[in-house]
Design an enzyme around this catalytic site. Structure first.
Site, PDB file in Angstrom:
ATOM      1  N   HIS A 249       0.851  -1.196   0.000  1.00 12.97           N
ATOM      2  CA  HIS A 249       0.000   0.000   0.000  1.00 12.97           C
ATOM      3  C   HIS A 249       0.885   1.245   0.000  1.00 12.97           C
ATOM      4  O   HIS A 249       2.103   1.166   0.242  1.00 12.97           O
ATOM      5  CB  HIS A 249      -0.892   0.034   1.249  1.00 12.97           C
ATOM      6  CG  HIS A 249      -1.816  -1.140   1.387  1.00 12.97           C
ATOM      7  ND1 HIS A 249      -2.994  -1.246   0.704  1.00 12.97           N
ATOM      8  CD2 HIS A 249      -1.727  -2.270   2.153  1.00 12.97           C
ATOM      9  CE1 HIS A 249      -3.608  -2.376   1.040  1.00 12.97           C
ATOM     10  NE2 HIS A 249      -2.860  -3.014   1.913  1.00 12.97           N
TER      11      HIS A 249
ATOM     12  N   HIS B 178      -5.664   8.977  -0.886  1.00 16.32           N
ATOM     13  CA  HIS B 178      -6.055   7.604  -1.218  1.00 16.32           C
ATOM     14  C   HIS B 178      -4.829   6.758  -1.473  1.00 16.32           C
ATOM     15  O   HIS B 178      -3.741   7.274  -1.736  1.00 16.32           O
ATOM     16  CB  HIS B 178      -6.992   7.578  -2.431  1.00 16.32           C
ATOM     17  CG  HIS B 178      -6.378   8.093  -3.700  1.00 16.32           C
ATOM     18  ND1 HIS B 178      -5.726   7.270  -4.595  1.00 16.32           N
ATOM     19  CD2 HIS B 178      -6.309   9.343  -4.217  1.00 16.32           C
ATOM     20  CE1 HIS B 178      -5.294   7.996  -5.615  1.00 16.32           C
ATOM     21  NE2 HIS B 178      -5.612   9.259  -5.407  1.00 16.32           N
ATOM     22  N   CYS B 179      -5.019   5.454  -1.411  1.00 19.49           N
ATOM     23  CA  CYS B 179      -3.946   4.525  -1.752  1.00 19.49           C
ATOM     24  C   CYS B 179      -3.810   4.474  -3.269  1.00 19.49           C
ATOM     25  O   CYS B 179      -4.801   4.582  -4.000  1.00 19.49           O
ATOM     26  CB  CYS B 179      -4.281   3.142  -1.200  1.00 19.49           C
ATOM     27  SG  CYS B 179      -2.920   1.967  -1.357  1.00 19.49           S
TER      28      CYS B 179
ATOM     29  N   HIS C  29      -7.897  -0.781  -4.797  1.00 18.40           N
ATOM     30  CA  HIS C  29      -7.764  -0.372  -3.395  1.00 18.40           C
ATOM     31  C   HIS C  29      -8.749   0.751  -3.055  1.00 18.40           C
ATOM     32  O   HIS C  29      -9.343   0.751  -1.979  1.00 18.40           O
ATOM     33  CB  HIS C  29      -6.323   0.062  -3.098  1.00 18.40           C
ATOM     34  CG  HIS C  29      -5.368  -1.089  -2.983  1.00 18.40           C
ATOM     35  ND1 HIS C  29      -4.393  -1.169  -2.012  1.00 18.40           N
ATOM     36  CD2 HIS C  29      -5.254  -2.224  -3.722  1.00 18.40           C
ATOM     37  CE1 HIS C  29      -3.707  -2.295  -2.167  1.00 18.40           C
ATOM     38  NE2 HIS C  29      -4.204  -2.945  -3.198  1.00 18.40           N
TER      39      HIS C  29
ATOM     40  N   MET D 296     -10.108   2.585   0.433  1.00 18.93           N
ATOM     41  CA  MET D 296      -8.841   3.168   0.870  1.00 18.93           C
ATOM     42  C   MET D 296      -8.704   4.637   0.493  1.00 18.93           C
ATOM     43  O   MET D 296      -7.903   5.009  -0.372  1.00 18.93           O
ATOM     44  CB  MET D 296      -7.680   2.355   0.309  1.00 18.93           C
ATOM     45  CG  MET D 296      -6.738   1.975   1.434  1.00 18.93           C
ATOM     46  SD  MET D 296      -5.478   0.856   0.989  1.00 18.93           S
ATOM     47  CE  MET D 296      -4.317   1.336   2.268  1.00 18.93           C
TER      48      MET D 296
ATOM     49  N   THR E 113     -28.224  22.047  -4.991  1.00 22.31           N
ATOM     50  CA  THR E 113     -27.439  20.823  -5.133  1.00 22.31           C
ATOM     51  C   THR E 113     -26.083  21.247  -5.664  1.00 22.31           C
ATOM     52  O   THR E 113     -25.995  22.164  -6.475  1.00 22.31           O
ATOM     53  CB  THR E 113     -28.121  19.859  -6.126  1.00 22.31           C
ATOM     54  OG1 THR E 113     -29.396  19.486  -5.603  1.00 22.31           O
ATOM     55  CG2 THR E 113     -27.296  18.598  -6.351  1.00 22.31           C
TER      56      THR E 113
ATOM     57  N   HIS F 106      -3.745  14.478  -2.100  1.00 24.69           N
ATOM     58  CA  HIS F 106      -4.009  15.525  -3.101  1.00 24.69           C
ATOM     59  C   HIS F 106      -3.645  16.909  -2.553  1.00 24.69           C
ATOM     60  O   HIS F 106      -3.516  17.850  -3.317  1.00 24.69           O
ATOM     61  CB  HIS F 106      -5.483  15.497  -3.508  1.00 24.69           C
ATOM     62  CG  HIS F 106      -5.859  14.327  -4.364  1.00 24.69           C
ATOM     63  ND1 HIS F 106      -7.056  14.236  -5.039  1.00 24.69           N
ATOM     64  CD2 HIS F 106      -5.180  13.185  -4.661  1.00 24.69           C
ATOM     65  CE1 HIS F 106      -7.107  13.092  -5.711  1.00 24.69           C
ATOM     66  NE2 HIS F 106      -5.988  12.428  -5.494  1.00 24.69           N
TER      67      HIS F 106
END
Ligand code: CU
Length: 307
Positions: free
Chosen positions: A59, A99-100, A110, A115, A245, A64
């Site tokens: 992993h 994230h992974c 993943h 993840m 929205t 970001h």
């Protein structure tokens, strides 16, 4: 400030709905989503990423919110039993996904097994509206939206597996359809409904921080509005106002601030209503306080049509 965070990676079996559907989830810190990391602009985030020895897979983590080396992904690959320490500077105020991303098909595999998580980098002088006035808040909810792609057997029932990773080939087949079997908030259908509903009071301003690492979403608060919406997640941008929205791009996080004006049960949904009602993407907020007849009242009860 250096903010030190230990992030254990845990591969674990989780139930994702009330029907007993299971997934061998790949998690940061044992939950889907992983924890939200909150720091201030200019802080350093020092993450100890631990791949626990019981795990079976390699992993890593791509923030970001970080700059360089695939968001840290290139510097954080760890095998079971290993740990690595990564430090990055939080230069951009806003909310971001992490994230992974271990490479090739393991990246979507993943991420669609749970993840991901989020980082919130707060501006030093707080959140501001378009006129530059401070936007204070009483509560913050983290809504991590997750799409799952669970394989089915010949009879159409969701399959169960004995080990993490055993579903790889069959999961990839479902993922290729781009049609999730589940779209849920915080790991499972019903994580924030009924007894698990979120709580607030009339007059409180609440932040809804919504992250989706893989797939587009369109949050809506039924019975309320997005008073202030940082749709793309950057706190340097002026927030949109009074949105019905808003849009969360796959691979991003966004923030909405709302002050509750009426008591009752509100549904916070992904307003693809198939995903909200049939696939799981619904949360409830139970709001206590005084009803305001000026904003809404039932003038007559339902009864026969009067012509
Ligand atoms: Cu992973």
């Amino acid at each position: 400030k250096v903010v030190e965070i230990t992030l254990p990676i845990i591969e674990k079996k989780m139930q994702i709905d009330d029907e007993g559907t299971e997934i061998w989830a790949l998690t940061f810190n044992g939950s889907v989503p992983g924890p939200m990391i909150v720091v201030h602009e200019g802080d350093y985030v020092e993450v100890t990423l631990q791949n626990l020895p019981e795990n079976g897979m390699e992993h890593n983590v791509d923030f970001h919110s970080a700059t360089g080396a695939l968001g840290g992904g290139a510097l954080t690959k760890v095998l079971p039993g290993e740990q690595v320490v990564l430090r990055w500077k939080a230069t951009k105020p806003g909310v971001f996904v992490y994230h992974c991303a271990p490479g090739d098909v393991m990246i979507p595999y993943h991420v669609t097994h749970g993840m991901s998580g989020a980082v919130m980098v707060l501006p030093r002088d707080g959140l501001k509206d378009a006129a530059g006035n401070p936007v204070a808040y009483d509560r913050a909810y983290f809504i991590g939206e997750q799409d799952y792609y669970i394989p089915r057997d010949e009879d159409g029932n969701f399959k169960k597996y004995d080990l993490a990773g055993e579903d790889l080939a069959e999961s990839l087949d479902v993922m290729r359809t781009l049609t999730p079997t589940h779209v849920v908030f915080n790991g499972r259908a019903g994580s924030m409904t009924g007894d698990n509903a979120l709580r607030a009071k009339v007059g409180e301003r609440v932040l809804f921080i919504h992250a989706q690492a893989n797939r587009d979403s369109r949050p809506h608060l039924i019975g309320g509005h997005g008073d202030f919406v940082w749709e793309g997640g950057s706190f340097n941008d002026r927030p949109d106002t009074n949105m019905e929205t808003w849009f969360i791009r796959g691979g991003s996080a966004g923030v909405m601030a709302y002050t509750f004006e009426q008591p009752g049960i509100y549904a916070y949904v992904n307003h693809n209503l198939i995903e909200a009602v049939m696939l799981g993407a619904t949360a409830h907020v139970v709001v206590d306080g005084e009803w305001d007849d000026d904003l809404m009242m039932q003038v007559t009860k339902p009864g026969p049509i009067v012509s």
